[in-house]
Scaffold this motif. Structure first.
Motif, short mmCIF file in Angstrom:
data_model
loop_
_atom_site.label_atom_id
_atom_site.label_comp_id
_atom_site.label_asym_id
_atom_site.label_seq_id
_atom_site.Cartn_x
_atom_site.Cartn_y
_atom_site.Cartn_z
N THR A 90 9.05 28.29 13.56
CA THR A 90 9.53 28.81 14.84
C THR A 90 9.27 30.31 14.96
O THR A 90 8.92 30.80 16.03
CB THR A 90 11.03 28.53 15.02
OG1 THR A 90 11.76 28.99 13.87
CG2 THR A 90 11.29 27.05 15.21
N THR A 94 7.00 31.94 17.85
CA THR A 94 7.79 32.83 18.70
C THR A 94 7.14 34.20 18.81
O THR A 94 7.01 34.75 19.92
CB THR A 94 9.22 32.98 18.15
OG1 THR A 94 9.87 31.71 18.14
CG2 THR A 94 10.02 33.94 19.02
N TRP A 98 5.67 35.48 22.24
CA TRP A 98 6.42 36.62 22.79
C TRP A 98 5.51 37.81 23.05
O TRP A 98 5.69 38.55 24.02
CB TRP A 98 7.53 36.99 21.81
CG TRP A 98 8.42 38.11 22.25
CD1 TRP A 98 9.17 38.18 23.40
CD2 TRP A 98 8.64 39.33 21.55
NE1 TRP A 98 9.86 39.36 23.45
CE2 TRP A 98 9.56 40.10 22.33
CE3 TRP A 98 8.19 39.86 20.34
CZ2 TRP A 98 10.00 41.35 21.94
CZ3 TRP A 98 8.63 41.11 19.95
CH2 TRP A 98 9.53 41.84 20.74
N TRP A 110 12.05 31.76 21.21
CA TRP A 110 12.44 31.08 19.96
C TRP A 110 13.05 29.72 20.28
O TRP A 110 12.74 28.72 19.63
CB TRP A 110 13.43 31.95 19.19
CG TRP A 110 13.74 31.44 17.80
CD1 TRP A 110 14.24 30.22 17.46
CD2 TRP A 110 13.52 32.14 16.57
NE1 TRP A 110 14.38 30.12 16.10
CE2 TRP A 110 13.95 31.29 15.53
CE3 TRP A 110 13.04 33.40 16.25
CZ2 TRP A 110 13.89 31.65 14.19
CZ3 TRP A 110 12.99 33.77 14.91
CH2 TRP A 110 13.41 32.90 13.89
N GLN A 113 10.63 26.91 20.93
CA GLN A 113 9.85 26.41 19.80
C GLN A 113 10.56 25.26 19.08
O GLN A 113 9.98 24.65 18.17
CB GLN A 113 9.54 27.54 18.82
CG GLN A 113 8.78 28.70 19.43
CD GLN A 113 7.60 28.27 20.29
OE1 GLN A 113 6.83 27.38 19.92
NE2 GLN A 113 7.47 28.90 21.45
#
Length: 220
Positions: A90, A94, A98, A110, A113
């Motif tokens: 994750t 992320t 991001w 997050w 994910q």
């Protein structure tokens, strides 16, 4: 989370669902549950010795107590891998998403994910069942390109690389595409490039790691 998954089939509703379904408490419970499940799942792999086929050669050259310690350490290693896998998986996606979709919060990305993480844990569960039923190693999974690649080349790296290209990764990538393009209205080209590159890097890293471990086992 169930509401989020269902809403992906109706993309106009997903934007609202993402804000309402996954509260902080829901997320902690889901992620904690996935951490526990992943640890147990990897622990089963370790307890049954799945993925340690090359270590069986080592058994003939050592004393019984040392071999038992080797099996125990392998089991502990799998438990640790099971605990770290959801965290690293994750975190990896992320950070990449991001950076590209900078207007989204880190926490929000997050949470998203969890969906591909669930897919990958389901994949490992199904592969475990097939490994037990068919008695085949991970790189010979019928859900990957590993078997086909073994017919074309004996090179460990290419076999491991192809073994990591599975229908489950395609499904996880498609779900990410649905979320970021269909639901959150980011451009199709931007999402496809981001999803594709992130999974290509993931597959390369996973293939290189698996190759390294296989080589180490052979040396041992």
């Amino acid at each position: 989370m169930i509401g989020t998954l269902k809403s992906m089939l109706h993309s106009r509703e997903t934007n609202i669902e993402m804000r309402s379904v996954m509260t902080k408490t829901h997320y902690i419970l889901w992620f904690g549950g996935l951490l526990l499940y992943s640890t147990i799942l990897f622990g089963v792999y370790g307890y049954l010795g799945l993925g340690s086929e090359n270590l069986s050669v080592y058994m003939e050259t050592v004393k019984e107590n040392r071999w038992e310690m080797t099996k125990f350490l392998y089991f502990i290693g799998k438990l640790a891998a099971g605990l770290l896998y959801p965290l690293l998986f994750t975190l990896y996606f992320t950070v990449l998403f991001w950076i590209v979709f900078e207007d989204l919060s880190f926490r929000g990305v997050w949470k998203l994910q969890l969906i591909p993480l669930i897919v990958m844990l389901i994949a490992k569960t199904i592969e475990l069942i097939f490994m037990l039923l068919l008695r085949v190693p991970e790189h010979s999974s019928p859900f990957s390109l590993g078997i086909m690649t073994q017919m074309l080349t004996p090179q460990i790296f290419w076999v491991e690389l192809a073994a990591n290209i599975t229908i489950f990764i395609l499904l996880a990538g498609y779900l990410q595409y649905r979320i970021f393009h269909k639901s959150l209205d980011y451009s199709k080209k931007r999402v496809i490039i981001t999803v594709s590159l992130s999974w290509i890097i993931y597959i390369l890293l996973d293939g290189a790691t698996d190759t390294l471990f296989r080589i180490m086992k052979v040396i041992i």
